[in-house]
Scaffold this active site. Structure first.
Site, PDB file in Angstrom:
ATOM      1  N   GLY A  41       0.779  -1.233   0.000  1.00 11.35           N
ATOM      2  CA  GLY A  41       0.000   0.000   0.000  1.00 11.35           C
ATOM      3  C   GLY A  41       0.815   1.289   0.000  1.00 11.35           C
ATOM      4  O   GLY A  41       0.378   2.296  -0.542  1.00 11.35           O
ATOM      5  N   GLU A  93       3.893   4.490   6.231  1.00 10.52           N
ATOM      6  CA  GLU A  93       2.608   3.778   6.133  1.00 10.52           C
ATOM      7  C   GLU A  93       1.644   4.525   5.218  1.00 10.52           C
ATOM      8  O   GLU A  93       1.634   5.751   5.187  1.00 10.52           O
ATOM      9  CB  GLU A  93       1.970   3.675   7.529  1.00 10.52           C
ATOM     10  CG  GLU A  93       2.438   2.476   8.330  1.00 10.52           C
ATOM     11  CD  GLU A  93       1.732   1.182   7.921  1.00 10.52           C
ATOM     12  OE1 GLU A  93       1.204   1.101   6.799  1.00 10.52           O
ATOM     13  OE2 GLU A  93       1.737   0.255   8.740  1.00 10.52           O
ATOM     14  N   ASP A  94       0.805   3.773   4.538  1.00 12.50           N
ATOM     15  CA  ASP A  94      -0.243   4.368   3.713  1.00 12.50           C
ATOM     16  C   ASP A  94      -1.395   4.876   4.573  1.00 12.50           C
ATOM     17  O   ASP A  94      -1.936   5.946   4.344  1.00 12.50           O
ATOM     18  CB  ASP A  94      -0.752   3.353   2.680  1.00 12.50           C
ATOM     19  CG  ASP A  94      -1.046   1.981   3.292  1.00 12.50           C
ATOM     20  OD1 ASP A  94      -0.877   1.797   4.522  1.00 12.50           O
ATOM     21  OD2 ASP A  94      -1.448   1.073   2.537  1.00 12.50           O
ATOM     22  N   ASP A  97      -5.162   2.932  10.798  1.00  7.53           N
ATOM     23  CA  ASP A  97      -6.590   2.767  11.071  1.00  7.53           C
ATOM     24  C   ASP A  97      -6.736   2.498  12.575  1.00  7.53           C
ATOM     25  O   ASP A  97      -6.659   3.431  13.382  1.00  7.53           O
ATOM     26  CB  ASP A  97      -7.080   1.617  10.172  1.00  7.53           C
ATOM     27  CG  ASP A  97      -8.576   1.408  10.184  1.00  7.53           C
ATOM     28  OD1 ASP A  97      -9.244   1.891  11.097  1.00  7.53           O
ATOM     29  OD2 ASP A  97      -9.099   0.726   9.280  1.00  7.53           O
ATOM     30  N   GLY A  99      -4.540   1.153  14.349  1.00 11.69           N
ATOM     31  CA  GLY A  99      -3.197   1.335  14.926  1.00 11.69           C
ATOM     32  C   GLY A  99      -2.592   0.022  15.403  1.00 11.69           C
ATOM     33  O   GLY A  99      -1.437  -0.020  15.827  1.00 11.69           O
ATOM     34  N   LEU A 102       0.385  -1.151  13.197  1.00 11.11           N
ATOM     35  CA  LEU A 102       1.531  -0.272  13.460  1.00 11.11           C
ATOM     36  C   LEU A 102       2.175  -0.617  14.805  1.00 11.11           C
ATOM     37  O   LEU A 102       3.400  -0.671  14.925  1.00 11.11           O
ATOM     38  CB  LEU A 102       1.043   1.177  13.459  1.00 11.11           C
ATOM     39  CG  LEU A 102       2.121   2.230  13.435  1.00 11.11           C
ATOM     40  CD1 LEU A 102       2.971   2.090  12.190  1.00 11.11           C
ATOM     41  CD2 LEU A 102       1.493   3.611  13.477  1.00 11.11           C
TER      42      LEU A 102
HETATM   43  P1  5GP Z   1      -4.828  -1.055  11.292  1.00 11.64           P
HETATM   44  O1  5GP Z   1      -6.304  -1.185  11.582  1.00 11.64           O
HETATM   45  O2  5GP Z   1      -4.064  -2.181  11.934  1.00 11.64           O
HETATM   46  O3  5GP Z   1      -4.316   0.308  11.672  1.00 11.64           O
HETATM   47  O4  5GP Z   1      -4.679  -1.164   9.736  1.00 11.64           O
HETATM   48  C1  5GP Z   1      -4.172  -2.318   9.149  1.00 11.64           C
HETATM   49  C2  5GP Z   1      -4.064  -2.243   7.663  1.00 11.64           C
HETATM   50  O5  5GP Z   1      -5.357  -2.385   7.121  1.00 11.64           O
HETATM   51  C3  5GP Z   1      -3.514  -0.953   7.057  1.00 11.64           C
HETATM   52  O6  5GP Z   1      -2.114  -0.876   7.042  1.00 11.64           O
HETATM   53  C4  5GP Z   1      -4.078  -1.091   5.651  1.00 11.64           C
HETATM   54  O7  5GP Z   1      -3.249  -1.968   4.902  1.00 11.64           O
HETATM   55  C5  5GP Z   1      -5.424  -1.744   5.896  1.00 11.64           C
HETATM   56  N1  5GP Z   1      -6.474  -0.712   5.954  1.00 11.64           N
HETATM   57  C6  5GP Z   1      -7.054  -0.178   7.029  1.00 11.64           C
HETATM   58  N2  5GP Z   1      -7.997   0.724   6.667  1.00 11.64           N
HETATM   59  C7  5GP Z   1      -7.989   0.737   5.310  1.00 11.64           C
HETATM   60  C8  5GP Z   1      -8.722   1.487   4.339  1.00 11.64           C
HETATM   61  O8  5GP Z   1      -9.587   2.335   4.604  1.00 11.64           O
HETATM   62  N3  5GP Z   1      -8.408   1.227   3.028  1.00 11.64           N
HETATM   63  C9  5GP Z   1      -7.478   0.301   2.648  1.00 11.64           C
HETATM   64  N4  5GP Z   1      -7.261   0.136   1.346  1.00 11.64           N
HETATM   65  N5  5GP Z   1      -6.769  -0.417   3.542  1.00 11.64           N
HETATM   66  C10 5GP Z   1      -7.027  -0.183   4.862  1.00 11.64           C
END
Ligand code: 5GP
Length: 190
Positions: A41, A93-94, A97, A99, A102
């Site tokens: 991403g 990071e892209d 969400d 976290g 991360l």
């Molecule tokens: P976390 O919830 O652990 O912060 O996010 C984990 C991963 O889920 C992110 O690094 C990303 O790859 C994917 N992700 C979370 N939210 C989104 C979103 O809105 N769009 C996309 N394309 N990927 C997401």
């Protein structure tokens, strides 16, 4: 009729954001920095960001896979090639969400004893945060929608869009190509 996705950042917005972050990183790391990108991403973001940094940059890549989506339980499926001990490191990071991903990655990288470790994230979905996370270099906040474009995908689609859009996960799950007519072939240059 599928409700159209929302444009969250145009091509111009992305360019300005990446320029600002590049300037912040250049100032913070005048003698150089290691950028670690989490595949796939953050690939487009990293490619543009590293060219905006005016000090020496080394890049390396990690690839992770979720045991169970949304739990933050991930494992590294492609590890770094570099030894980062004693180096100044920025995890690129892209999107942040919940976290949880991360949090896992930071604790994994910290064990390797870098001189410093910070986070640079293009987008921040702060409303969904579960694990409080400090993002030292932050692009822009996005609302609680499913974000696609500029590297961010849904089922492998939309990564090559030169914009960031937000849509409905329900719509995409029903039809992964639902937003193709809305988002391809449009111009958001500004
Ligand atoms: P976390 O919830 O652990 O912060 O996010 C984990 C991963 O889920 C992110 O690094 C990303 O790859 C994917 N992700 C979370 N939210 C989104 C979103 O809105 N769009 C996309 N394309 N990927 C997401």
């Amino acid at each position: 009729m599928v409700p159209p996705p929302t444009i969250l950042a145009s091509r111009g917005d992305l360019r300005r954001t990446v320029q600002r972050l590049g300037a912040e990183l250049s100032q913070a790391y005048p003698s150089g920095v290691v950028l670690i990108s989490v595949l796939k991403g953050s690939l487009l973001f990293l490619a543009d960001l590293c060219r905006e940094i005016t000090s020496p940059v080394t890049v390396d890549f990690l690839s992770i896979s979720s045991y169970a989506p949304g739990t933050g339980r991930v494992r590294i499926v492609k590890d770094l090639d570099l030894d980062i001990s004693g180096r100044d490191v920025v995890l690129v990071e892209d999107i942040v969400d919940t976290g949880l991903t991360l949090g896992f990655l930071l604790s994994e990288l910290r064990r390797r004893e870098p001189a410093s470790l910070e986070v640079c994230a293009l987008t921040d979905k702060a409303a969904r945060r579960i694990l409080p996370t400090h993002i030292s270099f932050r692009g822009f906040e996005v609302p609680d929608v499913f974000v696609i474009g500029y590297g961010l995908d849904f089922a492998g689609r939309y990564r090559n869009l030169d914009l960031v859009a937000g849509g409905s996960l329900e719509v995409l799950t029903t039809n992964p190509d639902a937003y193709v007519p809305h988002l391809y072939g449009i111009t958001t240059r500004d």
